[in-house]
Design an enzyme around this catalytic site. Structure first.
Site, PDB file in Angstrom:
ATOM      1  N   ARG A  40     -13.375   1.876  -9.313  1.00 45.76           N
ATOM      2  CA  ARG A  40     -13.435   0.301  -8.706  1.00 45.76           C
ATOM      3  C   ARG A  40     -13.891   0.107  -7.182  1.00 45.76           C
ATOM      4  O   ARG A  40     -13.300   0.961  -6.250  1.00 45.76           O
ATOM      5  CB  ARG A  40     -12.141  -0.050  -8.814  1.00 45.76           C
ATOM      6  CG  ARG A  40     -11.841  -1.658  -8.769  1.00 45.76           C
ATOM      7  CD  ARG A  40     -11.403  -2.247  -7.706  1.00 45.76           C
ATOM      8  NE  ARG A  40     -10.226  -1.923  -7.276  1.00 45.76           N
ATOM      9  CZ  ARG A  40      -8.801  -2.174  -7.436  1.00 45.76           C
ATOM     10  NH1 ARG A  40      -8.701  -3.148  -8.557  1.00 45.76           N
ATOM     11  NH2 ARG A  40      -7.727  -1.668  -6.881  1.00 45.76           N
ATOM     12  N   ARG A  55       2.284 -12.335  -7.317  1.00 42.40           N
ATOM     13  CA  ARG A  55       3.090 -10.874  -7.546  1.00 42.40           C
ATOM     14  C   ARG A  55       3.618 -10.323  -6.496  1.00 42.40           C
ATOM     15  O   ARG A  55       4.484  -9.388  -6.564  1.00 42.40           O
ATOM     16  CB  ARG A  55       1.455  -9.877  -7.966  1.00 42.40           C
ATOM     17  CG  ARG A  55       0.789  -9.736  -6.757  1.00 42.40           C
ATOM     18  CD  ARG A  55      -0.360  -9.197  -7.542  1.00 42.40           C
ATOM     19  NE  ARG A  55      -0.544  -7.618  -7.231  1.00 42.40           N
ATOM     20  CZ  ARG A  55      -1.732  -6.830  -7.472  1.00 42.40           C
ATOM     21  NH1 ARG A  55      -2.880  -7.220  -7.617  1.00 42.40           N
ATOM     22  NH2 ARG A  55      -1.733  -5.654  -7.535  1.00 42.40           N
ATOM     23  N   HIS A 106       0.830  -1.249  -0.020  1.00 38.89           N
ATOM     24  CA  HIS A 106       0.052   0.003   0.052  1.00 38.89           C
ATOM     25  C   HIS A 106       0.847   1.186   0.031  1.00 38.89           C
ATOM     26  O   HIS A 106       0.597   2.132  -0.722  1.00 38.89           O
ATOM     27  CB  HIS A 106      -0.828  -0.009   1.255  1.00 38.89           C
ATOM     28  CG  HIS A 106      -1.331  -1.508   1.558  1.00 38.89           C
ATOM     29  ND1 HIS A 106      -1.533  -1.805   2.995  1.00 38.89           N
ATOM     30  CD2 HIS A 106      -1.928  -2.194   0.918  1.00 38.89           C
ATOM     31  CE1 HIS A 106      -1.755  -2.863   2.942  1.00 38.89           C
ATOM     32  NE2 HIS A 106      -2.157  -3.212   1.600  1.00 38.89           N
ATOM     33  N   ARG A 108      -8.897   3.545  -7.202  1.00 44.21           N
ATOM     34  CA  ARG A 108      -8.891   2.213  -6.151  1.00 44.21           C
ATOM     35  C   ARG A 108      -9.483   2.790  -4.963  1.00 44.21           C
ATOM     36  O   ARG A 108      -8.832   3.352  -4.123  1.00 44.21           O
ATOM     37  CB  ARG A 108      -7.273   1.944  -5.814  1.00 44.21           C
ATOM     38  CG  ARG A 108      -6.759   1.196  -7.032  1.00 44.21           C
ATOM     39  CD  ARG A 108      -5.416   0.801  -6.683  1.00 44.21           C
ATOM     40  NE  ARG A 108      -4.770  -0.281  -7.547  1.00 44.21           N
ATOM     41  CZ  ARG A 108      -3.904  -0.149  -8.602  1.00 44.21           C
ATOM     42  NH1 ARG A 108      -3.354   1.035  -8.521  1.00 44.21           N
ATOM     43  NH2 ARG A 108      -3.171  -1.176  -9.001  1.00 44.21           N
ATOM     44  N   CYS A 162      -6.091  -1.916 -17.139  1.00 43.20           N
ATOM     45  CA  CYS A 162      -5.563  -0.929 -16.088  1.00 43.20           C
ATOM     46  C   CYS A 162      -4.608  -1.525 -15.218  1.00 43.20           C
ATOM     47  O   CYS A 162      -4.400  -1.011 -14.302  1.00 43.20           O
ATOM     48  CB  CYS A 162      -6.877  -0.623 -15.248  1.00 43.20           C
ATOM     49  SG  CYS A 162      -7.575  -1.983 -14.199  1.00 43.20           S
ATOM     50  N   GLU A 201      -9.832 -10.336 -13.895  1.00 44.15           N
ATOM     51  CA  GLU A 201      -8.635 -10.677 -13.204  1.00 44.15           C
ATOM     52  C   GLU A 201      -8.275 -12.164 -13.152  1.00 44.15           C
ATOM     53  O   GLU A 201      -7.292 -12.511 -12.653  1.00 44.15           O
ATOM     54  CB  GLU A 201      -8.619  -9.987 -11.705  1.00 44.15           C
ATOM     55  CG  GLU A 201      -8.385  -8.442 -12.188  1.00 44.15           C
ATOM     56  CD  GLU A 201      -8.417  -7.718 -10.616  1.00 44.15           C
ATOM     57  OE1 GLU A 201      -7.465  -7.194 -10.203  1.00 44.15           O
ATOM     58  OE2 GLU A 201      -9.709  -7.546  -9.925  1.00 44.15           O
ATOM     59  N   ASN A 209      -2.487  -7.187 -13.191  1.00 44.27           N
ATOM     60  CA  ASN A 209      -1.461  -7.340 -12.053  1.00 44.27           C
ATOM     61  C   ASN A 209      -2.092  -8.834 -11.529  1.00 44.27           C
ATOM     62  O   ASN A 209      -1.160  -9.821 -11.355  1.00 44.27           O
ATOM     63  CB  ASN A 209      -1.449  -6.357 -10.809  1.00 44.27           C
ATOM     64  CG  ASN A 209      -1.186  -4.929 -11.403  1.00 44.27           C
ATOM     65  OD1 ASN A 209      -0.522  -4.773 -12.274  1.00 44.27           O
ATOM     66  ND2 ASN A 209      -1.523  -4.119 -10.813  1.00 44.27           N
ATOM     67  N   ASP A 210      -3.122  -8.884 -11.394  1.00 43.67           N
ATOM     68  CA  ASP A 210      -3.663 -10.266 -10.787  1.00 43.67           C
ATOM     69  C   ASP A 210      -4.045 -11.250 -11.689  1.00 43.67           C
ATOM     70  O   ASP A 210      -3.685 -12.285 -11.545  1.00 43.67           O
ATOM     71  CB  ASP A 210      -5.191  -9.676  -9.980  1.00 43.67           C
ATOM     72  CG  ASP A 210      -5.102  -9.271  -8.652  1.00 43.67           C
ATOM     73  OD1 ASP A 210      -4.369 -10.118  -7.769  1.00 43.67           O
ATOM     74  OD2 ASP A 210      -5.608  -8.443  -8.357  1.00 43.67           O
TER      75      ASP A 210
END
Ligand code: PEP
Ligand code: MG
Length: 755
Positions: free
Chosen positions: A509, A642, A366, A473, A679, A608, A631-632
Site C-alpha cells: 500500500r 476511529r 503507531h 503499510r 484489509c 475507504e 477502519n477508515d
C-alpha cells in the site's frame, strides 16, 4: 519573610537529613513544617494531603492549632487550598480573607493570618497535596519565595506520598489502587494476556538523588546536559533539513526553539542553585508541565506542554546516560508509558516485553500497530495510568478484555492463570491448522493474508499460516525513523519483504500519511478534522517528489518479479488515474535505466470512502483489484471518528446498513470484473469473515493473531447456506441483528469459540 539563597540551601540540607532518617512519617512531617516555618520566617506552615475522594486533609502544621491536624478537611474545590489543588498552580496573596476563594475554618485558629502562599505538591503527573505558608502581616511574596516553596514541595512529595502508601497497606482491601479495586480500563491495541513488573518509560528520579553534593559541579553538569540536548536536536534538524524541501519547518523549529528557551534553562539552574540535583530540578519542571497538561484543554497549549515534557524526558536521559534507560528484564516486564513513539517501542521490544500499557490513545496509534506487529499484548487510552501505577508494581495486562489489574490479589491472579492456560490450548489448535487452507464446508476457499508494516511482522507470516501479505503499510518505515528513509532504504525494505514472502503475494500500500499518522518533519498542518483532511493519496499527490521516490523504490525492489501496489483513500477516479500514471512513468523510467520491469504489475485501490463505491463502474478495466479498508470506511460511513473512544465502538460492521453497503460493493465489482478483498481490522472476527466470504470477497487480510481463529471458523461453515440466511436477515433485520447473524452462522455449522 526575608529570602535569600543561602537560607534555602540551609533548609534543603536540613530537609535532606530529615529525608534520610528512618522514622515515623508523620513525625518527620512535623519536623519538616517546623523547619520550613522557621527558615522562611513564616508564622504558619501546613501540609494538606489529597485523599482518595479528592478532599484535602490537614496532615501537619506549625502555627495552626494542633487539634486541627487530621480533622480539618477542605473540599476539592473549597478555599484557597482547594484552588491550588484544582489548578496545580501556586498562588500568593497579600490578604487572603479578602480573596473570593477564601474559606474560613474556625477550628484552625487562622483568624490573624493575612498573607498566604500555597503551592501544589506534585508527583507522577498529579497533585497529591498542597503546601502552605502564612504570615500575620499583609505582605507580597516575591517570585523567588514562590520558587523556593515549589522546590521544597517537590522534595516533600515523596514523604507525603508515603502517607497514602501507609494508609493503603493498613487497609488490605484498598491495596490494589485505582478504579474498580485496581482495574483500569482501556482500548485493546493488541490482543493477548501478559503479566510482569511495571517498567516506567519516562525516567524515574529516585528520591535519594534529589540533592546535589556539590552545587557548582551540578550547575556545570546541567549546563553540559543542556548543551548536549540542544546539539542532538540541532543535528536532527540538519539531517532532515534537506528532505524537508520547500515545506516550512515550523513544527521542528518550534521544538528546537523550546530547547533553546533561556527561561526554561534558567528555571532549571535555579533549582540546582537551591540545592537540588540536576535531575531533580528537571523532574520538578516535568511535574509542573504534566500538572498543567492535565488541566489544559486548549489543543495548541496541550501540544506545547507535551513538547516541553518530551524535552524534560530527553534531558533526563541525557543527564542519566545509560542508567536512565528503563531496566527491562525480558521475562517479566510490562512497559508503562504516557506516550510512546513507534521507534521507542521497537527499541524496548528488542529486549522483550510481556505487555504494554499506554495513557494516550490517539497519539499512540503507531505504537499500537507496532505492538500488534510484535504480538505484545497492549492496552491504550488508559486515563490516569501513570499516576496510578508505580515502578515495579505487579500488573496483569488483560488485553482480551481491555483491562489492567494493578497489584492483583491472589484470586485475580489465579483467574488470570487459568485464562492463560485456555489461551494456549486454543493457540495449539490454531497451530495445527497452519498448513491447511481456509476452505469452507461447501468447498469455497478464501485467502487469509497478513496485515504488516515492518519486517518484524513477517516472522508472523509462517507462524500464523498466512497466504501472503494483503496489506503492507509502507508508511511505517517513515513513522519509525527519525529521518526520511532514503531511496536505498526503501528498496532494501521492500526487497526484504518480497524475499520473506518467497513467492506468496504481497500487496504494497503506497504512503498513507496524515490523519493519525503524522510525520513531524513533513510539517503536516494542524487540522480541525485530520481524518477528513490532507492525508493519504491526497497528501502523496501533493508531494510528488516523495511519492515518486517511493514508487521508484517499489519498482526497483520488484526487479523482474511481480509487483502489486494499491493506493489508499482514493475518493475519485481521477485520483486513482493520476497515481497510476505516476507508477507507470516510474516503471518506464526504471526500464530505461536498469533494463528491468516487473513481470506482472497489478494495481489496486482501497475502498475507504463511501464515494468511491459509486465510482467503481467508471474504473472497470483500469483497476485490477479492490481492497476494502474497513477502519477508515466505517468511520466515514457512520461518521464516527476511529480515534475517539466514545464513538469509535458505537457502530458495527455487523449491521444491516454496513452489510448492505458491502454487498452492493461486491455486486458492483463482480459486474465490473474487479477482484475483491478486505484489509481492515473488522475482518478479524469469524462472523465478519463469514459475511465477507459470503458476499464474494476472496481475500481477507488481518493481523497475525486473528488468522488462526478466522481459519478455524471458516473451515466449519456451510457458506452457501449462511449466505441465504444472511440475505434473508438483511431483508428482515431485527433489533438484535448481530445475534440474528450469529444464530444463522451457528445453524450452518460455525465453530466460534466465545461466540
Ligand atoms: C483501513 O483504513 O482499514 C486500513 C487498512 O488502513 P489504515 O488502518 O492503515 O488506515
Ligand atoms: Mg485507512
Amino acid at each position: 519573610m526575608p529570602y535569600n539563597l543561602p537560607a534555602t540551601r540551609v533548609l534543603m540540607n536540613s530537609l535532606r537529613q530529615v529525608m534520610a532518617e528512618d522514622g515515623e512519617t508523620r513525625s518527620r512531617l512535623d519536623q519538616v513544617v517546623h523547619l520550613i516555618a522557621s527558615t522562611m520566617v513564616a508564622d504558619v506552615c501546613s501540609i494538606y494531603h489529597r485523599e482518595a475522594d479528592g478532599t484535602l486533609l490537614l496532615i501537619a502544621t506549625e502555627g495552626l492549632k494542633p487539634e486541627a491536624v487530621n480533622k480539618t478537611r477542605m473540599g476539592s474545590s473549597e478555599g484557597l487550598v482547594g484552588y491550588v489543588a484544582r489548578t496545580a498552580e501556586p498562588i500568593a496573596i497579600e490578604d487572603a480573607p479578602r480573596h473570593p476563594a477564601f474559606s474560613y475554618r474556625p477550628e484552625t485558629g487562622e483568624d490573624p493570618f493575612h498573607a498566604f502562599l500555597g503551592v501544589p505538591i506534585l508527583r507522577t503527573g498529579g497533585v497529591i497535596g498542597v503546601l502552605v505558608v502564612q504570615n500575620r502581616t499583609e505582605r507580597v511574596y516575591r517570585d523567588e519565595e514562590v520558587e523556593t516553596l515549589q522546590t521544597i514541595a517537590m522534595v516533600l512529595a515523596e514523604i507525603v506520598h508515603r502517607i497514602s502508601e501507609d494508609q493503603s497497606s493498613a487497609q488490605p482491601d484498598r491495596r490494589a489502587r485505582g478504579q474498580n479495586g485496581g482495574n483500569l480500563r482501556g482500548r485493546i491495541f493488541c490482543e493477548g494476556l501478559g503479566y510482569g513488573r511495571a517498567v516506567l518509560h519516562d525516567p524515574v528520579v529516585p528520591a535519594a538523588r534529589f540533592f546535589a553534593a556539590d552545587q557548582k559541579q551540578e550547575a556545570l553538569r546541567l549546563e553540559q546536559g543542556l548543551k548536549d540536548l540542544r546539539a542532538s536536536i540541532d543535528r536532527m534538524m540538519l539531517i532532515d533539513g534537506a528532505a524537508l524541501g520547500e515545506d516550512p519547518r515550523d513544527v521542528m523549529e518550534a521544538y528546537r526553539l523550546l530547547a533553546h528557551d533561556t527561561s526554561w534553562a534558567e528555571k532549571l539552574q535555579e533549582g540546582v542553585r537551591s540545592g537540588l540535583s540536576a535531575e531533580a530540578s528537571v523532574d520538578r519542571a516535568r511535574r509542573e508541565h504534566r500538572a498543567k497538561l492535565q488541566a489544559a484543554r486548549d489543543p495548541y497549549l496541550r501540544e506545547r506542554l507535551h513538547d516541553l515534557e518530551d524535552l524534560d524526558n530527553r534531558l533526563l536521559r541525557v543527564l542519566g546516560g545509560e542508567e536512565s534507560k528503563p531496566q527491562i528484564t525480558g521475562e517479566s516486564s510490562v512497559l508503562v508509558a504516557r506516550r510512546l513513539g513507534p521507534a521507542e517501542l521497537l527499541e524496548y521490544a528488542k529486549l522483550g516485553l510481556k505487555g504494554i500499557l499506554m495513557e494516550e490513545a490517539a497519539a499512540s496509534s503507531h505504537a499500537a500497530i507496532v505492538a500488534r506487529a510484535l504480538s505484545i499484548p497492549a492496552i491504550g487510552g488508559i486515563e490516569g495510568l501513570t499516576t496510578l501505577i508505580e515502578q515495579d508494581d505487579y500488573v496483569i495486562v488483560d488485553a482480551e478484555q481491555g483491562q489492567a489489574h494493578i497489584r492483583p490479589d491472589d484470586a485475580v491472579y489465579d483467574a488470570y492463570k487459568s485464562r492463560v492456560a485456555l489461551r494456549s490450548e486454543r493457540q495449539a489448535v490454531y497451530a495445527s491448522l497452519r498448513g491447511l487452507p481456509a476452505q469452507t464446508k461447501d468447498g469455497k476457499t478464501v485467502s487469509l493474508m497478513l496485515n504488516a508494516g515492518l519486517d518484524l511482522d513477517l516472522d508472523m507470516m509462517d507462524q500464523a499460516g498466512a497466504d501472503g501479505v494483503g496489506l503492507f503499510r509502507t508508511e511505517f518505515q517513515f513513522l519509525v525513523s527519525e529521518t526520511l528513509p532514503r531511496l536505498e532504504d526503501q528498496i532494501a525494505l521492500y526487497r526484504r519483504v518480497l524475499d520473506r514472502a518467497a513467492g506468496r503475494p504481497v500487496i504494497f500500500r503506497t504512503l498513507d500519511l496524515g490523519g493519525d499518522k503524522v510525520l513531524p518533519i513533513l510539517n503536516q498542518l494542524r487540522e480541525e478534522n485530520p481524518a477528513l483532511g490532507w492525508r493519504s493519496i491526497r497528501f502523496a499527490l501533493d508531494h510528488k517528489g516523495l511519492f515518486r521516490r517511493q514508487l521508484r523504490a517499489l519498482v526497483r525492489a520488484a526487479g523482474e518479479g511481480a509487483l502489486t501496489v494499491m493506493f489508499p483513500m482514493v475518493t475519485t477516479p481521477e485520483e486513482f488515474r493520476e497515481a497510476r500514471a505516476l507508477l507507470e512513468e516510474e516503471v518506464a523510467w526504471t526500464l530505461k535505466r536498469t533494463g528491468q520491469k516487473p513481470s506482472k504489475l497489478e494495481i489496486g485501490v482501497m475502498l475507504e470512502t463511501p464515494a468511491l463505491a459509486f465510482a467503481l463502474p467508471d474504473l472497470a478495466g483500469e483497476v485490477d483489484f479492490l481492497s476494502v479498508g474497513t477502519n477508515d470506511l466505517l468511520q466515514f460511513f457512520f461518521a464516527a471518528d476511529r480515534m475517539t473512544p466514545s464513538v469509535s465502538d458505537r457502530y458495527a460492521l455487523i449491521s444491516p446498513s454496513a452489510l448492505r453497503f458491502l454487498r452492493m460493493v461486491a455486486e458492483t465489482c463482480q459486474t465490473a470484473g474487479i477482484r475483491l478483498s478486505v484489509c481492515g481490522e473488522a475482518t478479524a472476527t469469524p462472523l465478519a469473515a463469514f459475511c465477507f466470504a459470503a458476499f464474494g470477497y476472496t481475500s481477507l487480510s488481518m493481523s497475525a493473531s486473528s488468522i488462526g481463529p478466522v481459519k478455524q471458523a471458516l473451515r466449519s461453515i456451510d457458506l452457501a447456506g449462511f449466505r441465504r440466511g444472511l440475505d434473508q436477515a438483511l431483508n428482515e433485520p431485527n433489533d438484535a441483528f448481530r445475534n440474528q447473524v450469529l444464530r444463522i452462522a451457528l445453524e450452518h455449522g460455525a465453530d466460534i469459540p466465545d461466540a
